[in-house]
Design an enzyme around this catalytic site. Structure first.
Site, short mmCIF file in Angstrom:
data_model
loop_
_atom_site.label_atom_id
_atom_site.label_comp_id
_atom_site.label_asym_id
_atom_site.label_seq_id
_atom_site.Cartn_x
_atom_site.Cartn_y
_atom_site.Cartn_z
N LYS A 112 0.88 -1.25 0.00
CA LYS A 112 -0.03 -0.01 -0.07
C LYS A 112 0.84 1.14 -0.07
O LYS A 112 0.14 2.34 -0.42
CB LYS A 112 -1.01 -0.17 1.20
CG LYS A 112 -2.01 -1.10 1.10
CD LYS A 112 -3.09 -1.18 1.90
CE LYS A 112 -4.10 -2.42 1.78
NZ LYS A 112 -3.63 -3.60 1.66
C1 LIG Z 1 -4.17 -4.68 1.04
C2 LIG Z 1 -3.58 -5.89 0.81
C3 LIG Z 1 -3.81 -6.89 -0.07
C4 LIG Z 1 -4.95 -6.65 -1.01
O1 LIG Z 1 -5.00 -5.87 -1.87
P1 LIG Z 1 -6.40 -5.42 -2.60
O2 LIG Z 1 -5.91 -4.22 -3.43
O3 LIG Z 1 -7.15 -4.93 -1.58
O4 LIG Z 1 -6.67 -6.49 -3.55
C5 LIG Z 1 -3.11 -8.10 -0.26
N1 LIG Z 1 -1.69 -8.08 0.68
C6 LIG Z 1 -1.47 -7.16 1.42
C7 LIG Z 1 -0.30 -7.44 2.14
C8 LIG Z 1 -2.40 -6.11 1.56
O5 LIG Z 1 -1.76 -5.38 2.55
#
Ligand SMILES: *Cc1c(COP(=O)(O)O)cnc(C)c1O
Length: 468
Positions: A112
């Site tokens: 993120k």
């Molecule tokens: C948020 C997250 C996901 C999922 O991502 P999306 O964009 O919601 O599909 C997968 N792995 C980790 C470690 C995350 O923090």
């Protein structure tokens, strides 16, 4: 570039307006009116660029003239300079036709950061140019809170309040939020569950006088700017593996469908992507959806990959919009129905169209642990449970077809050290910049699961800021 809502009834907006708006006023999500097209010749010129230079080229058409070019370029360079690996998103070859791309070298060790480090800067810049301030309010079960805090800390136009369920996030996750000393960062430990925290946030947004008085804002995953920033690393992986002259597949561990939708955007822009493997844990609404064409809500069960524990994948609506031939009215009606009946069935031709580009995959906690162990024995690599689900899906896919598969690794193994140790016997270490995480002083406020108490606290804090 202009943006339209997936439900067809909200005003068309420019990038800076979409950034501040988040959700569209008709309840839909904003998408670009058309996809910028990158020619094969242009793609070849992009080979070998630094991550920041590539990011500027990929994102510029989406931003247009809403942010001055020099300021935009500076924000991009600053955002990716916070990563602790010079490649930003290094790739590793794990098998004959199998690669992983590590998206966890940012300040909070999860993918993120790739979006939020830039979006925090863009948000602050656009707010300042509109002479506006905002109070970001959000709930977190772990990763999102720390990424949002790192993105917003010390920004002049932003105060940020993050609610987490007391005692229900890991020590590493809590400390990544509570040890940030910045004055504009406020952590609230709520005596309740993650759902309680989310309900409190929703209630604050629904309390119109409170929302307007304190200019509440959100940086959640339905914001278009987050998707935009995630398109870049799909191009990076493609260029590494020979695009535009060779095509590739991606395997994406998925929750809200934001990450994999960004890949779909790269494909629409001209990157030759053959297929997306949408990888889920036991919370498998997407796996079932691609298998049957039917989207049906069941309960959420906790898993070893908590950032993928979702009930509904909100960004799927953006893909549905294209599957509906961009008919916002028809989609709005079906989404309304879905909200009431908790189930939606795609017309067979739309389901077939989705299967051209996407295939589902599901892995249990047991399977996840065994994949972490298997990869460690085979290559010496330690991977976190989210990445393991993507890699297991990619291994399975690589057995058929000749096209290389890139699995996106979304979190650093030290963020989920307990599961990794259980699977391998090895304790993954935090990177050096977080070495003092477990000893730094913490700062948070304990509050009951009560809307009045939380709102009163936020109000008091904001008043103190004004007088400080
Ligand atoms: C948020 C997250 C996901 C999922 O991502 P999306 O964009 O919601 O599909 C997968 N792995 C980790 C470690 C995350 O923090």
């Amino acid at each position: 570039m202009r943006y339209i809502s997936t439900r067809g009834a909200a005003p068309t907006l420019k990038f800076d307006e979409v950034l501040l708006a988040g959700l569209a006023s008709d309840g839909g999500l904003y998408v670009p009116e058309s996809w910028p097209q990158i020619s094969a010749a242009e793609l070849r010129r992009w080979r070998g660029l630094s991550y920041a230079d590539l990011a500027i080229r990929v994102m510029s058409p989406f931003i247009g003239d809403t942010v001055p070019q020099a300021a935009f370029e500076r924000m991009v360079r600053d955002a990716y300079a916070t990563f602790d690996h010079p490649a930003v998103v290094p790739m590793k070859q794990l098998g004959e036709r199998l690669w992983s791309m590590e998206l966890f070298h940012g300040p909070t060790l999860a993918f993120k950061d790739l979006a939020l480090q830039l979006v925090g800067r863009l948000y602050d810049n656009v707010l300042a140019s509109h002479n506006a301030r905002v109070t970001i309010v959000g709930a977190t079960s772990g990763d999102t809170g720390s990424a949002a805090i790192e993105a917003c800390r010390d920004r002049k136009s932003i105060e940020i309040f993050i609610l987490h369920p007391e005692g229900r996030v890991s020590a590493v996750q809590r400390r990544q939020m509570t040890t940030v000393p910045s004055k504009n960062v406020h952590n609230l430990a709520i005596q309740g569950s993650f759902d309680d925290c989310q309900d409190l946030v929703k209630a604050m947004f629904n309390d119109r006088p409170f929302r307007e008085a304190h200019k509440l804002g959100a940086v959640n995953s339905i914001n278009w700017a987050r998707i935009m920033a995630q398109i870049v690393y799909y191009f990076r992986a493609g260029l590494e593996l020979g695009a535009p002259d060779r095509s590739l597949r991606f395997s994406v561990p998925t929750g809200n469908f934001g990450n994999v939708y960004a890949g779909y955007a790269a494909r629409q822009m001209g990157l030759p992507i053959e297929k997306f493997i949408v990888a889920s844990n036991r919370n498998d609404i997407l796996t079932r959806f691609f298998a049957s064409g039917r989207m049906e809500i069941l309960g959420v069960e906790p898993s070893l990959s908590p950032s993928m524990d979702i009930q509904v994948s909100s960004n799927l609506e953006r893909l549905l919009f294209d599957l509906y031939g961009r008919d916002g009215k028809a989609l709005a009606a079906d989404m309304e129905n879905f909200r009431e009946r908790k189930s939606l069935t795609l017309a067979p031709e739309r389901h077939q169209a989705a299967l051209q580009w996407f295939q589902g995959f599901r892995l249990s906690d047991e399977g996840t642990l065994s994949e972490i162990g298997r990869l460690h024995r085979l290559t010496g690599e330690l991977i976190d449970p989210h990445s393991a689900i993507g890699i297991a899906a990619a291994v399975e896919a690589a057995k058929t077809g000749e096209t290389p598969v890139v699995a996106l690794a979304t979190a650093h193994p030290a963020k989920f050290a307990e599961a990794v140790k259980r699977a391998t016997g090895v304790e993954p270490l935090l990177p050096p910049h977080l070495a003092d995480l477990m000893t730094n002083p913490e700062r948070f406020e304990r509050l009951p699961n009560d809307l009045g108490a939380v709102e009163a606290h936020i109000k008091r804090r904001l008043a103190e800021e004004v007088h400080a």
